[in-house]
Write a protein that holds these residues in place. Structure first.
Motif, short mmCIF file in Angstrom:
data_model
loop_
_atom_site.label_atom_id
_atom_site.label_comp_id
_atom_site.label_asym_id
_atom_site.label_seq_id
_atom_site.Cartn_x
_atom_site.Cartn_y
_atom_site.Cartn_z
N VAL A 98 -6.38 3.91 3.03
CA VAL A 98 -5.20 3.01 3.79
C VAL A 98 -5.58 2.30 5.11
CG1 VAL A 98 -2.88 2.97 4.19
CG2 VAL A 98 -3.78 3.91 1.67
N ALA A 99 -5.94 3.44 5.79
CA ALA A 99 -5.66 3.21 7.05
C ALA A 99 -7.27 1.56 7.43
CB ALA A 99 -6.05 4.29 7.73
N GLN A 100 -8.16 2.22 6.33
CA GLN A 100 -9.27 1.61 6.82
C GLN A 100 -9.61 -0.28 6.07
OE1 GLN A 100 -12.69 3.17 4.57
NE2 GLN A 100 -12.09 4.80 5.57
N ARG A 101 -7.08 0.02 5.58
CA ARG A 101 -7.75 -1.54 4.85
C ARG A 101 -6.68 -2.09 5.69
NH1 ARG A 101 -10.97 0.13 2.18
NH2 ARG A 101 -11.69 -0.70 3.82
N VAL A 102 -5.44 -1.46 6.77
CA VAL A 102 -5.00 -1.96 7.02
C VAL A 102 -6.25 -2.33 8.90
CG1 VAL A 102 -2.98 -1.63 8.84
CG2 VAL A 102 -2.83 -0.54 6.61
N MET A 155 0.65 -1.33 0.21
CA MET A 155 0.08 0.20 -0.15
C MET A 155 1.44 1.45 -0.25
SD MET A 155 -3.44 -0.90 1.85
CE MET A 155 -4.24 -0.80 1.45
N VAL A 156 1.14 2.06 -0.81
CA VAL A 156 1.31 3.46 -1.03
C VAL A 156 1.34 4.51 -1.09
CG1 VAL A 156 3.22 3.75 -3.02
CG2 VAL A 156 3.53 1.75 -2.50
N THR A 157 1.00 5.25 -0.25
CA THR A 157 1.40 6.29 0.37
C THR A 157 2.38 7.61 -0.64
OG1 THR A 157 1.91 7.13 2.46
CG2 THR A 157 0.01 6.01 2.17
N ALA A 158 1.40 9.03 -0.52
CA ALA A 158 2.21 9.97 -1.14
C ALA A 158 3.34 10.30 -0.29
CB ALA A 158 1.61 11.44 -1.26
N THR A 159 3.79 9.66 1.18
CA THR A 159 4.75 10.45 1.97
C THR A 159 5.67 10.53 1.18
OG1 THR A 159 3.68 9.24 3.88
CG2 THR A 159 6.02 10.22 4.31
N LYS A 160 7.29 11.49 1.62
CA LYS A 160 8.62 12.02 0.70
C LYS A 160 9.73 11.11 1.67
CE LYS A 160 6.21 14.95 -2.42
NZ LYS A 160 6.13 14.63 -3.62
N ALA A 210 -6.76 -5.65 7.48
CA ALA A 210 -5.92 -6.36 7.65
C ALA A 210 -5.65 -6.51 9.26
CB ALA A 210 -4.53 -6.31 7.02
N LEU A 211 -5.16 -6.69 9.67
CA LEU A 211 -5.44 -7.04 11.38
C LEU A 211 -6.98 -7.21 12.16
CD1 LEU A 211 -3.87 -3.42 12.24
CD2 LEU A 211 -2.59 -5.00 12.12
N LEU A 212 -7.82 -7.16 11.62
CA LEU A 212 -8.71 -8.09 11.97
C LEU A 212 -9.10 -9.85 11.47
CD1 LEU A 212 -11.91 -5.41 12.05
CD2 LEU A 212 -10.58 -5.75 13.84
N TRP A 266 -9.73 -1.77 -3.58
CA TRP A 266 -9.11 -1.40 -2.71
C TRP A 266 -9.61 -0.42 -1.67
CZ3 TRP A 266 -5.68 2.20 -0.29
CH2 TRP A 266 -5.98 3.14 -1.42
N GLN A 267 -10.19 0.39 -2.35
CA GLN A 267 -10.29 1.98 -1.19
C GLN A 267 -11.77 1.17 -0.96
OE1 GLN A 267 -10.37 5.94 -3.40
NE2 GLN A 267 -8.12 5.98 -2.59
N GLN A 268 -12.71 0.40 -0.91
CA GLN A 268 -14.37 -0.06 -0.68
C GLN A 268 -13.74 -1.15 0.12
OE1 GLN A 268 -16.74 1.55 -2.17
NE2 GLN A 268 -15.07 2.89 -2.52
N ALA A 269 -12.73 -2.12 -0.14
CA ALA A 269 -12.32 -3.29 1.07
C ALA A 269 -10.89 -4.13 0.39
CB ALA A 269 -13.70 -4.53 1.08
N LEU A 270 -11.09 -4.46 1.55
CA LEU A 270 -9.75 -5.96 1.32
C LEU A 270 -9.89 -6.85 0.36
CD1 LEU A 270 -7.24 -5.65 2.68
CD2 LEU A 270 -7.67 -7.71 3.95
N PRO A 271 -9.23 -6.45 -0.66
CA PRO A 271 -9.34 -7.42 -2.02
C PRO A 271 -9.15 -8.57 -1.33
CG PRO A 271 -7.60 -6.17 -2.81
CD PRO A 271 -7.57 -5.78 -1.11
#
Length: 231
Positions: free
Chosen positions: A106-110, A24-29, A113-115, A72-77
């Motif tokens: 991204v936080a929602q999918r993580v 999961m890739v975010t825009a963080t520099k 995944a943890l659940l 992926w923005q709706q649910a974990l694949p």
């Protein structure tokens, strides 16, 4: 085909039998090119969930299969993944996970995944005040606030997010150390290694996402592949 070409083909086929990583890739520099280059050589199939606003999106897509944003923005694949990897875990995302705010997909999918017990690995460069990247940006690792951040990172590890550097991550993945992945998960799954007899009786077992093969079973599959290729 030469022996070298056959060996590469067999290695590729064995790699395809293993579940991919969900990255999961975010825009963080920071460190983006270096991290992307290291992941490109990790030896595992990569499925990429790319957040909005990524300037280097095309370069990431070269690493593997991009998962559609609408998926992926709706649910974990539903794909059986080996692990979820966060290359750019910054402090805001870490705090969202700890607080349960889950403001971003991204936080929602993580969270999902943890659940479900999927191992989650996160590189610590962007959230750890003691990292070289944060110190280059002016962080003082001995400040009171840095201590607060370290305490939060400890709590993050307690909920199932394994913090590591790129070398530690790649060592786990390249070595095939499934025990480390299971320990990082919040649930335990009993795995049995497939023997030569198992794959002789039912070769399809080797293609299952959870399949773990003994060395002898892997060698057997290599030989069977060579027999099919060579006249």
């Amino acid at each position: 085909m030469t022996d070298e070409q056959i060996e590469r083909l067999v290695e590729h086929m064995l790699q395809r039998l293993q579940p991919p990583l969900l990255v999961m890739v975010t825009a963080t520099k920071g460190y983006r090119e270096a991290i992307r280059s290291r992941l490109a050589g990790c030896g595992h199939r990569l499925h990429l969930a790319l957040a909005d606003g990524i300037e280097d999106e095309m370069q990431w897509k070269l690493l593997g299969e991009a998962v559609a944003t609408s998926v992926w923005q709706q649910a974990l694949p539903q794909t059986p993944y080996r692990a979820l990897v966060l290359p750019f875990l910054d402090y805001p995302l870490a705090m969202d996970l700890l607080s349960g705010t889950l403001r971003s997909p991204v936080a929602q999918r993580v969270h999902d995944a943890l659940l479900t017990g999927l191992p989650v690995f996160a590189l610590r460069y962007h959230c750890d005040p003691a990292s070289e990247l944060n110190q280059l940006q002016g962080a003082h690792p001995n400040s009171a606030y840095a201590g607060h951040m370290h305490a939060a990172l400890t709590r993050l590890s307690e909920i199932g997010v394994t913090l590591c550097n790129i070398n530690e991550l790649l060592e786990k993945l390249v070595s095939g150390n499934d025990a480390a992945l299971v320990l990082a998960s919040t649930t335990s799954v009993t795995r049995r290694y497939l023997t030569v007899s198992d794959v002789e009786i039912n070769p399809q077992l080797a293609s299952a996402p959870e399949a773990q093969l003994t060395d002898a079973a892997i060698e057997y599959l290599k030989n069977k592949t060579k027999e099919k290729i060579l006249p």
